[in-house]
Design a protein around this motif. Structure first.
Motif, PDB file in Angstrom:
ATOM      1  N   TYR A 276       0.826  -1.198   0.000  1.00  0.00           N
ATOM      2  CA  TYR A 276       0.000   0.000   0.000  1.00  0.00           C
ATOM      3  C   TYR A 276       0.867   1.258   0.000  1.00  0.00           C
ATOM      4  CZ  TYR A 276      -3.931  -2.998   1.532  1.00  0.00           C
ATOM      5  OH  TYR A 276      -4.901  -3.967   1.629  1.00  0.00           O
ATOM      6  N   GLY A 277       2.169   1.067  -0.126  1.00  0.00           N
ATOM      7  CA  GLY A 277       3.101   2.186  -0.064  1.00  0.00           C
ATOM      8  C   GLY A 277       3.906   2.122   1.217  1.00  0.00           C
ATOM      9  N   GLN A 278       4.936   2.946   1.283  1.00  0.00           N
ATOM     10  CA  GLN A 278       5.802   2.977   2.461  1.00  0.00           C
ATOM     11  C   GLN A 278       5.107   3.794   3.552  1.00  0.00           C
ATOM     12  OE1 GLN A 278       9.445   4.521   0.717  1.00  0.00           O
ATOM     13  NE2 GLN A 278      10.212   2.472   0.360  1.00  0.00           N
ATOM     14  N   ARG A 279       4.304   3.111   4.345  1.00  0.00           N
ATOM     15  CA  ARG A 279       3.472   3.778   5.343  1.00  0.00           C
ATOM     16  C   ARG A 279       3.847   3.311   6.739  1.00  0.00           C
ATOM     17  NH1 ARG A 279      -1.356   5.771   2.756  1.00  0.00           N
ATOM     18  NH2 ARG A 279      -1.526   5.024   0.604  1.00  0.00           N
ATOM     19  N   PRO A 280       4.040   4.242   7.670  1.00  0.00           N
ATOM     20  CA  PRO A 280       4.266   3.841   9.060  1.00  0.00           C
ATOM     21  C   PRO A 280       3.012   3.205   9.643  1.00  0.00           C
ATOM     22  CG  PRO A 280       4.021   6.228   8.894  1.00  0.00           C
ATOM     23  CD  PRO A 280       4.094   5.704   7.491  1.00  0.00           C
ATOM     24  N   SER A 281       3.180   2.470  10.718  1.00  0.00           N
ATOM     25  CA  SER A 281       2.055   1.740  11.304  1.00  0.00           C
ATOM     26  C   SER A 281       0.927   2.666  11.722  1.00  0.00           C
ATOM     27  CB  SER A 281       2.543   0.925  12.510  1.00  0.00           C
ATOM     28  OG  SER A 281       3.450  -0.081  12.087  1.00  0.00           O
ATOM     29  N   ALA A 282       1.260   3.861  12.191  1.00  0.00           N
ATOM     30  CA  ALA A 282       0.215   4.803  12.606  1.00  0.00           C
ATOM     31  C   ALA A 282      -0.693   5.157  11.435  1.00  0.00           C
ATOM     32  CB  ALA A 282       0.845   6.072  13.191  1.00  0.00           C
ATOM     33  N   GLU A 283      -0.117   5.340  10.261  1.00  0.00           N
ATOM     34  CA  GLU A 283      -0.919   5.675   9.085  1.00  0.00           C
ATOM     35  C   GLU A 283      -1.770   4.485   8.647  1.00  0.00           C
ATOM     36  OE1 GLU A 283      -0.273   7.268   4.492  1.00  0.00           O
ATOM     37  OE2 GLU A 283       1.348   7.511   5.960  1.00  0.00           O
ATOM     38  N   LEU A 284      -1.207   3.283   8.737  1.00  0.00           N
ATOM     39  CA  LEU A 284      -1.985   2.088   8.405  1.00  0.00           C
ATOM     40  C   LEU A 284      -3.170   1.945   9.355  1.00  0.00           C
ATOM     41  CD1 LEU A 284       0.936  -0.432   7.757  1.00  0.00           C
ATOM     42  CD2 LEU A 284      -0.580   0.558   6.036  1.00  0.00           C
ATOM     43  N   LEU A 285      -2.955   2.261  10.625  1.00  0.00           N
ATOM     44  CA  LEU A 285      -4.032   2.165  11.593  1.00  0.00           C
ATOM     45  C   LEU A 285      -5.136   3.183  11.309  1.00  0.00           C
ATOM     46  CD1 LEU A 285      -5.229   1.080  14.229  1.00  0.00           C
ATOM     47  CD2 LEU A 285      -3.831   2.752  15.457  1.00  0.00           C
ATOM     48  N   ILE A 286      -4.757   4.416  11.031  1.00  0.00           N
ATOM     49  CA  ILE A 286      -5.748   5.471  10.814  1.00  0.00           C
ATOM     50  C   ILE A 286      -6.617   5.166   9.594  1.00  0.00           C
ATOM     51  CG2 ILE A 286      -6.051   7.905  10.214  1.00  0.00           C
ATOM     52  CD1 ILE A 286      -5.221   7.482  13.097  1.00  0.00           C
ATOM     53  N   SER A 287      -5.997   4.733   8.509  1.00  0.00           N
ATOM     54  CA  SER A 287      -6.742   4.533   7.257  1.00  0.00           C
ATOM     55  C   SER A 287      -7.333   3.143   7.100  1.00  0.00           C
ATOM     56  CB  SER A 287      -5.834   4.817   6.056  1.00  0.00           C
ATOM     57  OG  SER A 287      -5.497   6.179   5.987  1.00  0.00           O
ATOM     58  N   TYR A 288      -6.578   2.124   7.540  1.00  0.00           N
ATOM     59  CA  TYR A 288      -6.975   0.751   7.223  1.00  0.00           C
ATOM     60  C   TYR A 288      -7.441  -0.049   8.428  1.00  0.00           C
ATOM     61  CZ  TYR A 288      -4.451   1.956   2.967  1.00  0.00           C
ATOM     62  OH  TYR A 288      -4.019   2.586   1.828  1.00  0.00           O
ATOM     63  N   GLY A 289      -7.202   0.463   9.636  1.00  0.00           N
ATOM     64  CA  GLY A 289      -7.686  -0.218  10.821  1.00  0.00           C
ATOM     65  C   GLY A 289      -6.824  -1.361  11.308  1.00  0.00           C
ATOM     66  N   PHE A 290      -5.562  -1.454  10.848  1.00  0.00           N
ATOM     67  CA  PHE A 290      -4.671  -2.498  11.345  1.00  0.00           C
ATOM     68  C   PHE A 290      -3.269  -1.922  11.519  1.00  0.00           C
ATOM     69  CE2 PHE A 290      -3.797  -2.681   6.809  1.00  0.00           C
ATOM     70  CZ  PHE A 290      -2.431  -2.936   6.755  1.00  0.00           C
TER      71      PHE A 290
END
Length: 517
Positions: A276-290
């Motif tokens: 999904y791209g080079q995303r930190p875990s915080a961004e994955l949590l905000i957008s994707y819920g994991f």
């Protein structure tokens, strides 16, 4: 001579004025000044048909209506991530997969063409336009009209994604406490609330619950098409792919179809991943819920923000000097486990500098930050030289000490803002979010959210990974574990940065003492 004044140091180790401003900008102080929107839509507010199309109906729509070619992948719905695509036969590295025809994509142009909302629909912003289309389609189906081309796809979408738009207010306040992601969550919710108001001003028939669900789906499923200038699109079938940290397989939309070229070979039964791209875990949590398990995400970072102190006697002049070289009076920098950019120290030295003559500031800005510019929202070098080799920290050794004292204050203060003990966060982060505790003795958060009616197989009862409708204990556990993983990852980065900076400070001060002797 350039004087770089050290931040004020107090017995309580309170941050300096510059550090305090940086903390406020990064959002770690919590949300005392932010009014929380009503975020959690009741299930009854989500259009009833959403999630009612099963796997068979969805696959018939893809193959018959959308002419999806024969696939080497199969859709599985009981993976740890929920839905996902699994290899049904050997898959070679680099071989094209998916091959989704352009006609299956929901782009802005296609949404306007298929919608019945009228000319005003095309005037909406890209995200709002797509959200309005999804909400319209779901509500039409609820009212008995399934004539839309994408009706089966809309019915197959999950009712809930786990993204922050679906979080109860109390969870945003408590689970993200201390983390910069809390402010990001507030901003995400506030921006969607504003967008919903704007959409409903033109289209009051689109309900708030349908629109909030639509935005939730968009944040978790939209794909940027690289060969179309980054155009956003919903891509049925491709949006079933799950993300894996470190994966280098990306969606490719060249040649009139959407493909995935895997970055490794897969055996039958193995889940195929995309990035999904080079995303930190915080961004994955905000957008994707994991959030990935702690230590699994090489892109984890803690974003720290520095700004010119508004009470600095040269605040306006410093801002003007920065603007002249393409920078802002507030900039963000990534802290990572493998270090932090030299630009952070260079920028801090300019923020702290105190020349006798303000006319020197333009030259000092150039000297400190030569060859740097904002790239992707973060400050980075854009010269032909190696990253961080351009510019310098102002003020010599004293300046090097001053900026590191500032950074040490900021990392220590950031660590103190997390309310839980680190061991407690580690314990929560290590839990399996899909199952109750294995031990009969539940502790901490597990005792609060896991009820005694768990299934005999260790899984939560009545959990439906296909439609995204889980009992509240499941959703609460998923949020708790994912948020704890983010907190632990951030605290690891902060602790390592703090330790390294203090070691550097000791060496610099020892060097200074030796020089004086």
């Amino acid at each position: 001579r350039v004087v770089v004044r050290a931040p004020a140091r107090r017995a309580t180790r309170a941050p300096s004025r510059v550090a305090a401003r940086a903390i406020a900008e990064s959002g770690g102080d919590g949300g005392e000044d932010i009014v929380l929107p009503a975020v959690k839509a009741a299930d009854s507010e989500i259009p009833a048909p959403v999630g009612t199309a099963g796997k068979d109906e969805f696959m018939r729509w893809l193959t018959n209506s959308q002419r999806l070619p024969a696939q080497k992948l199969d859709l599985v719905v009981d993976l740890p991530e929920g839905r996902g695509l699994v290899a049904r036969e050997d898959v070679k590295r680099g071989e094209p997969l998916l091959e989704i025809p352009d006609a299956s994509l929901i782009t802005v142009e296609r949404a306007v063409k298929e919608s019945k909302l009228g000319p005003k629909h095309a005037e909406l912003q890209e995200w709002s336009l797509l959200a309005a289309f999804l909400a319209e389609q779901a509500l039409d189906i609820e009212n008995g009209d399934e004539s839309g081309v994408f009706a089966a796809y809309v019915k197959a979408l999950p009712r809930r994604t786990g993204g922050v738009l679906d979080w109860p207010e109390e969870d945003v306040k408590t689970l993200l406490a201390g983390s910069p992601s809390q402010r990001a969550a507030y901003e995400r919710q506030a921006s969607v609330d504003g967008a919903i108001e704007e959409i409903r001003a033109e289209f009051p028939q689109l309900t708030p619950g349908a629109l909030r669900w639509a935005f939730d789906v968009l944040f978790s499923r939209l794909i940027r098409l690289p060969n179309r200038g980054g155009e956003l699109a919903l891509v049925p079938w491709a949006d079933m792919l799950n993300h894996k940290p470190g994966c280098n397989a990306y969606i490719d939309d060249s040649g009139g179809k959407v493909c995935l070229q895997p970055d490794r070979a897969y055996k039958p039964g193995e889940q195929v991943f995309a990035s999904y791209g080079q995303r930190p875990s915080a961004e994955l949590l905000i957008s994707y819920g994991f959030a990935p398990e702690v230590g699994e995400n090489p892109d984890d970072e803690y974003e720290i923000t520095l700004g010119i102190d508004p009470n600095d006697r040269y605040a306006d002049a410093k801002a003007a000097a920065l603007e002249k070289i393409g920078l802002r009076p507030v900039e963000s920098f990534p802290l990572r486990l493998n270090g932090y950019p030299k630009q952070l120290l260079q920028y801090a030295s300019f923020a702290l500098c105190d020349p006798d003559d303000p006319k020197e500031l333009e030259g000092l800005a150039e000297k400190a930050l030569k060859g740097n510019a904002v790239v992707g929202g973060l400050l980075g070098a854009i010269t032909k030289g190696k990253r961080g080799t351009q510019g310098e920290v102002l003020g010599g050794t004293q300046g090097e000490i001053a900026v590191r004292e500032l950074l040490a204050d900021m990392t220590s203060e950031a660590l103190r803002r997390y309310p839980n003990a680190l061991e407690k966060d580690k314990d929560i982060a290590a839990q399996d979010p899909s199952k109750p505790a294995k031990s009969g003795k539940k502790k901490g958060f597990v005792a609060e959210v896991i009820k005694e009616d768990a299934g005999a197989d260790g899984a939560f009862p009545n959990a439906d990974a296909w439609v995204g409708v889980f009992p509240e204990p499941v959703r609460q556990t998923q949020r708790s574990v994912a948020a704890a993983r983010v907190r632990v990852s951030e605290r690891r980065i902060l602790a390592k940065t703090d330790s390294e900076v203090r070691l550097q400070l000791r060496k610099l001060k020892a060097s200074l003492m030796t020089t004086k002797v």
